[in-house]
Design a protein around this motif. Structure first.
Motif: not given
Length: 514
Positions: A242-264
């Motif tokens: 979903l994040l790749q579709r929203l941002r229009g790029t596959t380079r979303i790992q940094k944002e994904l890592d922050d989301l996972v950390s916040a969720s934890n």
């Protein structure tokens, strides 16, 4: 560093992406919920200035307005029953938004949007079919419940879907939709007022179902936010796609890592409302309480739902008063668009401060004109009535590019995920509570304080402008998952947050030595 604690955020936080059509379409559907709130604000003020509506449901007000020369100009619309009709919605919304927090956290932002839209449709039916005051009050209560859910969930949804560098503009779309809703309502009121048989108010109240139906149907097809997907079941793969579709790029790992950390972190919090009271969240709690409180004591909702009544009070006829409300709302809508363009460039603080000064001067000028030219009996010269209208346009423009959109933006972006839903519920609850109090008391205040009412609002705008200058840090373009750094750099809040961290570290050291 500025006194307010300026923090410059940017795409340098390591996030990639752009505003994709997928983000735009999702946010248009969700943001349209603002039209519901705006439509109700505009409609309620318009129908309560219509003679056919007043004569049917509020005959005492109608007779005061039409013929009692012993009643002061400032008191012609002073009625407890009329204010109950206007403000009962906000009591229902206050209660509903507290329940909405649990629904939003447990079942998602989309679930709350669906519930809110459905209940709002039901309320619209009772409004259009009303034959007595009790049906009108049921209409207002159901609308309030619907708005409690939508206003709590939609700003969260928009902030979590938007790329950080465009979060301000996208979230401000909610306020733009509120303004558009008020404008549509004012235009409809102006049109249906001309219906000779006097049933135009039924059209006004019934048409509230149209934007509610659009939101409800659209919400069925909305995706959930990546934050909630991770928080709900830890499905990182689904959130990544979903994040790749929203941002229009596959380079979303940094944002994904922050989301996972916040969720934890959020999973360790069992009671968000209890946790937001902790010292570490003190800045977020203070701002979640004061920003919406200050928003309402500007007097803006007096303009929103009493504008036609107020313009009738100073001597304009029914049709002219409704058109005056249209003019002020056009000014506000244009200012909302300006805010969307500049908020991520100039930042939140500058808009707050410029808008605050603009509103202070406007309220003082309106109070001065009324003090000089509008007495208890007799009319106001038309030239001065239109001067008041011009000043009101300046006032609503100042609000519309500052406190209007930023009230929904700033609290959602400063709260970490674990208290975000609770924080937004507090914001909406405060808005509904203070709106209820002002809606319940404004006509009485106008009756007793007269022109001094506007000086009172002007004084509050002074207080809130000073608060922003000294205590609100800048948050533009900074990822929400990295927002804690603004408190550590702020001249005032770093003492509170820093002391909390020192106490926690001291406790850890003590445990390790035992």
């Amino acid at each position: 560093m500025a006194i307010g604690g300026f923090v410059e955020g940017s795409a340098a936080a390591g996030y990639s992406g752009r505003v994709t059509s997928f983000v735009v379409l999702s946010c248009i559907v969700a943001g349209s919920g603002g039209i519901l709130f705006g439509y109700d604000l505009g409609i309620s003020g318009g129908v309560t200035s219509m003679e056919s509506f007043l004569s049917k449901f509020f005959p005492d007000v109608y007779h005061q307005m039409k013929g009692d020369k012993n009643v002061s100009n400032y008191c012609r619309f002073d009625s407890e029953l009329l204010t109950v009709f206007t403000s009962s919605l906000y009591v229902a919304g206050l209660v509903a938004t507290l329940f909405a927090s649990s629904v939003t956290s447990r079942f998602g932002r989309r679930a709350s949007i669906l519930i809110g839209g459905t209940v709002f449709i039901a309320g619209s039916v009772f409004g259009g079919a009303a034959v007595n005051v009790y049906m009108l009050l049921l209409n207002r209560i159901l609308l309030g419940i619907g708005l409690g859910f939508t206003n709590q969930s939609i700003p969260l949804y928009l902030s979590e879907m938007a790329p950080p560098q465009y979060r301000g503009a996208i979230n401000n779309g909610f306020e733009l939709c509120i303004s558009i809703g008020i404008l549509i309502a004012n235009l409809i009121n102006f049109g249906v007022e001309k219906i000779v048989d006097g049933w135009g108010w039924r059209i006004s109240l019934s048409l509230a179902a149209v934007p509610a139906a659009f939101l409800t149907i659209g919400a069925i097809f909305l995706p959930e936010t990546p934050s909630f997907i991770i928080q709900r079941d830890g499905n990182i793969d689904e959130a990544k796609i979903l994040l790749q579709r929203l941002r229009g790029t596959t380079r979303i790992q940094k944002e994904l890592d922050d989301l996972v950390s916040a969720s934890n972190t959020s999973r360790t919090i069992q009671h968000p409302f209890r946790n937001i009271l902790k010292r570490k969240y003190r800045p977020q709690l203070v701002i979640a309480l004061l920003i919406p409180f200050f928003n309402q004591v500007t007097g803006i909702n007096v303009i929103n739902f009493y504008a036609p009544v107020m313009f009738r009070t100073i001597g304009l006829k029914e049709s002219a008063s409704l058109m005056s409300a249209v003019v002020t709302r056009i000014c506000a809508t244009v200012a909302n668009i300006v805010a969307m363009v500049v908020v991520d460039r100039f930042g939140r603080r500058k808009l707050f401060l410029v808008g605050g000064v603009q509103m202070i001067l406007s309220q003082i000028m309106v109070g001065a004109v009324l003090a000089a030219k509008f007495k208890d009996h007799g009319g106001m010269e038309k030239e001065y009535a239109y001067l008041v209208l011009i000043i009101m346009c300046v006032f609503v423009a100042g609000f519309a590019w500052s406190w209007g959109p930023l009230t929904y933006l700033v609290p959602t972006e400063i709260c970490p995920l674990e208290i975000r839903s609770a924080g937004q519920s507090i914001v909406i609850a405060v808005i509904f509570l203070v709106t209820f109090v002002i809606g319940q008391t404004f006509l009485a205040m106008l009756c007793h304080l007269k022109f001094g009412t506007f000086f009172l609002f002007g004084g509050w705008v002074c207080v809130m402008t000073f608060f922003v200058y000294f205590f609100l840090p800048e948050t533009k373009q900074l990822p929400m998952e990295q927002m804690e750094q603004v408190w550590r750099r702020h001249w005032f809040w770093k003492r509170i947050v820093g002391k909390e961290e020192e106490e926690r570290e001291a406790g850890s050291i003590a445990l390790s030595t035992t």
